[in-house]
Design a protein around this motif. Structure first.
Motif, short mmCIF file in Angstrom:
data_model
loop_
_atom_site.label_atom_id
_atom_site.label_comp_id
_atom_site.label_asym_id
_atom_site.label_seq_id
_atom_site.Cartn_x
_atom_site.Cartn_y
_atom_site.Cartn_z
N ARG A 24 -6.04 6.81 -0.09
CA ARG A 24 -6.09 5.81 -1.17
C ARG A 24 -5.23 6.31 -2.32
N PRO A 25 -4.64 5.39 -3.07
CA PRO A 25 -3.82 5.82 -4.21
C PRO A 25 -4.67 6.50 -5.28
N LYS A 42 0.83 -1.20 0.00
CA LYS A 42 0.00 0.00 0.00
C LYS A 42 0.87 1.25 0.00
N LYS A 51 2.11 1.91 -3.46
CA LYS A 51 1.09 2.50 -4.32
C LYS A 51 0.85 3.96 -3.98
N LEU A 52 0.93 4.30 -2.70
CA LEU A 52 0.70 5.68 -2.27
C LEU A 52 1.85 6.60 -2.67
N ASP A 102 3.03 7.11 -5.53
CA ASP A 102 2.72 7.77 -6.80
C ASP A 102 1.64 8.84 -6.66
N TYR A 156 -1.73 10.25 -3.75
CA TYR A 156 -2.85 9.72 -2.98
C TYR A 156 -3.91 10.78 -2.76
#
Length: 114
Positions: free
Chosen positions: A39-40, A18, A21-22, A24, A26
């Motif tokens: 959340r991304p 997670k 992903k974050l 890039d 959020y």
């Protein structure tokens, strides 16, 4: 005891994924209970379908303009000259081949250009 370590390792792996992903980007949102959840960001297309459609329509218009200005015989002669050339010229000949939309539009434009 090993089941506890497996659960812990799974949780660490989920958190690591997670966070990756974050990295890039959020978006933070507040849930109903007041908890802020990050959340991304969704990845968006860098090229919109509308833009691609506009380029295709403009290219067909350009080909129709050339066909209506030169006439079909001279245009086809120039396409045949391109086909006899290098690989880049052959690719240009393939792209510049008149299609039904080009013929239709060239017929509609011809009275205004002559």
């Amino acid at each position: 005891m090993s089941e506890i370590f497996k659960d812990f390792d799974d949780r660490i792996e989920r958190i690591t994924n997670k966070r990756a992903k974050l990295r890039d980007g959020y978006v933070g949102r507040v849930n109903r209970d007041g908890l802020v959840v990050f959340r991304p960001k969704r990845l968006r297309l860098s090229v919109s379908p509308r833009g691609v459609a506009m380029v295709v329509v403009a290219f067909i218009f350009f080909k129709a303009l050339i066909v209506s200005h030169l006439g079909m015989a001279l245009y086809q002669d120039r396409i045949n000259t391109l086909r006899a050339g290098s690989l880049v010229e052959q690719a240009g000949a393939f792209v510049m081949q008149p299609d039904p939309a080009t013929f239709w539009l060239a017929d509609k434009m011809r009275p205004y250009l002559q």
